[in-house]
Write an enzyme that holds these catalytic residues in place. Structure first.
Site, mmCIF file in Angstrom:
data_model
loop_
_atom_site.group_PDB
_atom_site.id
_atom_site.type_symbol
_atom_site.label_atom_id
_atom_site.label_comp_id
_atom_site.label_asym_id
_atom_site.label_seq_id
_atom_site.Cartn_x
_atom_site.Cartn_y
_atom_site.Cartn_z
ATOM 1 N N GLU A 293 12.403 1.338 9.344
ATOM 2 C CA GLU A 293 13.351 0.003 9.482
ATOM 3 C C GLU A 293 14.483 0.238 8.244
ATOM 4 O O GLU A 293 14.043 0.953 7.540
ATOM 5 C CB GLU A 293 12.615 -1.345 9.256
ATOM 6 N N CYS B 264 3.341 4.962 3.943
ATOM 7 C CA CYS B 264 3.619 5.161 2.509
ATOM 8 C C CYS B 264 2.119 5.402 2.029
ATOM 9 O O CYS B 264 1.280 4.721 2.465
ATOM 10 C CB CYS B 264 4.188 3.945 1.715
ATOM 11 N N CYS C 273 0.410 0.459 -3.085
ATOM 12 C CA CYS C 273 0.717 -0.503 -3.972
ATOM 13 C C CYS C 273 -0.156 -1.873 -3.245
ATOM 14 O O CYS C 273 0.189 -2.038 -2.242
ATOM 15 C CB CYS C 273 2.050 -1.013 -4.328
ATOM 16 N N CYS D 35 2.352 -4.472 -1.326
ATOM 17 C CA CYS D 35 3.232 -4.130 -0.333
ATOM 18 C C CYS D 35 2.729 -3.875 0.842
ATOM 19 O O CYS D 35 1.664 -3.232 1.111
ATOM 20 C CB CYS D 35 3.684 -2.733 -1.026
ATOM 21 N N GLU E 107 7.940 6.424 -0.200
ATOM 22 C CA GLU E 107 8.056 6.717 -1.451
ATOM 23 C C GLU E 107 9.103 7.988 -1.527
ATOM 24 O O GLU E 107 8.900 9.086 -1.310
ATOM 25 C CB GLU E 107 6.786 7.151 -2.313
ATOM 26 N N SER F 239 9.821 1.037 -10.118
ATOM 27 C CA SER F 239 9.038 -0.045 -9.908
ATOM 28 C C SER F 239 8.077 -0.265 -10.913
ATOM 29 O O SER F 239 6.994 0.598 -10.757
ATOM 30 C CB SER F 239 8.143 -0.019 -8.522
ATOM 31 N N LEU F 240 8.153 -1.046 -12.037
ATOM 32 C CA LEU F 240 7.246 -1.002 -13.188
ATOM 33 C C LEU F 240 6.300 -1.974 -12.749
ATOM 34 O O LEU F 240 5.010 -2.005 -12.771
ATOM 35 C CB LEU F 240 8.000 -1.260 -14.074
ATOM 36 N N HIS F 241 6.634 -3.363 -12.522
ATOM 37 C CA HIS F 241 5.648 -4.507 -12.294
ATOM 38 C C HIS F 241 4.798 -5.072 -13.182
ATOM 39 O O HIS F 241 3.903 -6.081 -12.845
ATOM 40 C CB HIS F 241 5.379 -4.189 -10.751
ATOM 41 N N ASN G 27 8.212 -11.169 -1.544
ATOM 42 C CA ASN G 27 8.463 -11.583 -0.312
ATOM 43 C C ASN G 27 6.988 -11.693 0.284
ATOM 44 O O ASN G 27 6.279 -10.375 0.364
ATOM 45 C CB ASN G 27 9.226 -10.190 0.340
ATOM 46 N N CYS H 156 10.257 -5.103 2.882
ATOM 47 C CA CYS H 156 9.586 -3.473 3.207
ATOM 48 C C CYS H 156 8.530 -3.709 4.169
ATOM 49 O O CYS H 156 7.505 -4.265 3.959
ATOM 50 C CB CYS H 156 9.153 -3.246 1.854
HETATM 51 N N1 SAH Z 1 8.099 3.506 -3.204
HETATM 52 C C1 SAH Z 1 9.365 2.940 -3.733
HETATM 53 C C2 SAH Z 1 10.491 2.366 -2.935
HETATM 54 C C3 SAH Z 1 10.061 1.512 -1.664
HETATM 55 S S1 SAH Z 1 9.578 0.013 -2.272
HETATM 56 C C4 SAH Z 1 8.943 2.175 -5.219
HETATM 57 O O1 SAH Z 1 7.888 1.833 -5.069
HETATM 58 O O2 SAH Z 1 9.894 1.896 -5.600
HETATM 59 C C5 SAH Z 1 10.949 -0.842 -3.049
HETATM 60 C C6 SAH Z 1 10.652 -1.956 -4.078
HETATM 61 O O3 SAH Z 1 10.318 -3.143 -3.037
HETATM 62 C C7 SAH Z 1 9.753 -1.582 -4.993
HETATM 63 O O4 SAH Z 1 9.961 -2.266 -6.412
HETATM 64 C C8 SAH Z 1 8.460 -2.205 -4.604
HETATM 65 O O5 SAH Z 1 7.678 -2.457 -5.469
HETATM 66 C C9 SAH Z 1 9.017 -3.562 -3.997
HETATM 67 N N2 SAH Z 1 8.153 -4.305 -2.962
HETATM 68 C C10 SAH Z 1 7.217 -3.784 -2.170
HETATM 69 N N3 SAH Z 1 6.724 -4.970 -1.226
HETATM 70 C C11 SAH Z 1 7.457 -6.132 -1.828
HETATM 71 C C12 SAH Z 1 7.360 -7.214 -1.461
HETATM 72 N N4 SAH Z 1 6.609 -8.152 -0.530
HETATM 73 N N5 SAH Z 1 8.374 -8.285 -1.943
HETATM 74 C C13 SAH Z 1 9.147 -7.780 -2.801
HETATM 75 N N6 SAH Z 1 9.277 -6.390 -3.076
HETATM 76 C C14 SAH Z 1 8.407 -5.592 -2.726
#
Ligand code: SAH
Length: 336
Positions: A87, A107, A111, A114, A155, A209-211, A285, A327
């Site tokens: 997508e 992927c 995570c 995700c 990724e 993506s630190l989080h 989301n 995503c």
């Molecule tokens: N694999 C890469 C890029 C794809 S995800 C990464 O991890 O950065 C892109 C971003 O969206 C990342 O920061 C990821 O953590 C975040 N993400 C994943 N699921 C999400 C969700 N449900 N709501 C908001 N952000 C999300």
């Protein structure tokens, strides 16, 4: 080979290889990306070159199988030549049209929050399939592309060669000509690959993506942290920043009651210290997982603590939640 996978450098190398002037690469770029040419006969090349190009390249693009659109966002579900789905999202930002492209089918990073990670990686996308997403959006919505986030499914740094080719291709002046400042590659923190990414001749922006501000919490949210803990990721990011002078953004999803307290914000600011990194706070989301998004008040308080501690932070605007556009959600719906 697919012509849309040929970075400017690879196309010039190709012409050198077949013993022709590599300046033809720029002519092809101008034709296919600016004028939508899909026939090698239209460039005024000698017949033998046209024949050679026709034998070596095709113009195949992913097929649009679903299109959803709302006021500020749109989304395409695309079918690839082997029947896989990816997508691509279009966000109508203040500065222009920004697209979000996928880099893998599924992927493997796993995570916990995700949706994409719930469906294991089936394969990497080719550079042509990544470019194909941009072209599909431009065609479906008849728009110019002003910015690219490499933040869709997958990724990117686990598919570095194709992503590097795509970054070079999409920023080529003679082609799609997206400004390098408007192309951002997001990674979950593959530290050695961040260093490799920094070595590219024309690097784009990097988002990480630190989080979470500490390894305990980050490992619980993102299993990759066990392989590359925060200290490794931060030092790779610092290397990238010094080497390329490009912007590093730390992405931070705000998860209700998990990582969103003022204490987390203080520790995040401490971790960043004097480094010139931005923080982008991302509204979660909701997916099939049990995580919930933080309230707007919590996000504002968190942002305030970062600012008080000298960290530049922005809150990401939400696009297309009503499109089920986060995503991997459209692909997940389809596979169900
Ligand atoms: N694999 C890469 C890029 C794809 S995800 C990464 O991890 O950065 C892109 C971003 O969206 C990342 O920061 C990821 O953590 C975040 N993400 C994943 N699921 C999400 C969700 N449900 N709501 C908001 N952000 C999300």
């Amino acid at each position: 080979m697919n012509i849309y996978g040929m970075s400017p450098r690879k196309l010039r190398d190709y012409f050198n290889y077949i013993g022709e002037n590599s300046a033809k690469a720029a002519i092809i770029y101008d034709g296919i990306y600016r004028r939508g040419v899909i026939d090698f006969a239209e460039f005024g090349f000698a017949e033998r070159i046209i024949e050679r190009l026709r034998a070596d390249f095709d113009f195949a693009l992913p097929k649009i199988v679903e299109k959803r659109e709302c006021e500020d966002a749109a989304k395409l579900l695309l079918e690839l030549s082997d029947g896989e789905f990816v997508e691509t999202v279009l966000m109508r930002q203040a500065f222009g049209n920004c697209i979000c492209v996928s880099t893998q089918v599924g992927c493997n990073m796993g995570c916990k929050f995700c949706q994409s990670g719930m469906l294991k990686k089936r394969r990497d996308l080719t550079a042509a399939e990544i470019t194909g997403q941009a072209l599909a959006i431009a065609k479906a919505f008849n728009c110019k592309i002003d910015g690219v986030s490499v933040m869709g499914i997958g990724e990117p740094l686990d598919n570095l060669e194709a992503v590097a080719d795509f970054c070079e291709l999409v920023t080529e002046d003679k082609g799609l000509a997206v400004g390098r400042r408007h192309v951002t590659v997001s990674t979950c923190g593959l530290a050695p690959k961040i260093r490799e990414f920094a070595e590219l001749p024309r690097p784009c922006n990097l988002a990480i993506s630190l989080h979470a501000p500490d390894d305990g919490l980050r490992s619980a949210l993102m299993p990759i942290n066990k392989a590359y803990p925060i200290a490794d990721v931060m030092s790779a990011a610092e290397y990238f920043s010094e080497k390329t002078h490009r912007r590093v953004t730390l992405e931070y999803i705000m998860l209700d009651g998990v990582n969103d307290t003022p204490d987390h914000a203080r520790r995040l600011a401490e971790l960043i210290g004097k480094r010139d990194f931005y923080v982008n706070l991302i509204p979660y989301n909701s997916t099939d997982s049990s995580y919930k998004k933080s309230s707007p008040e919590t996000v504002s308080a968190f942002c305030g603590v970062l600012k008080d501690n000298g960290v530049i932070a922005t809150k990401r605007r939400e696009f297309g939640a009503d499109l089920n556009a986060a995503c991997g959600q459209l692909r997940a719906d389809r596979l169900r």
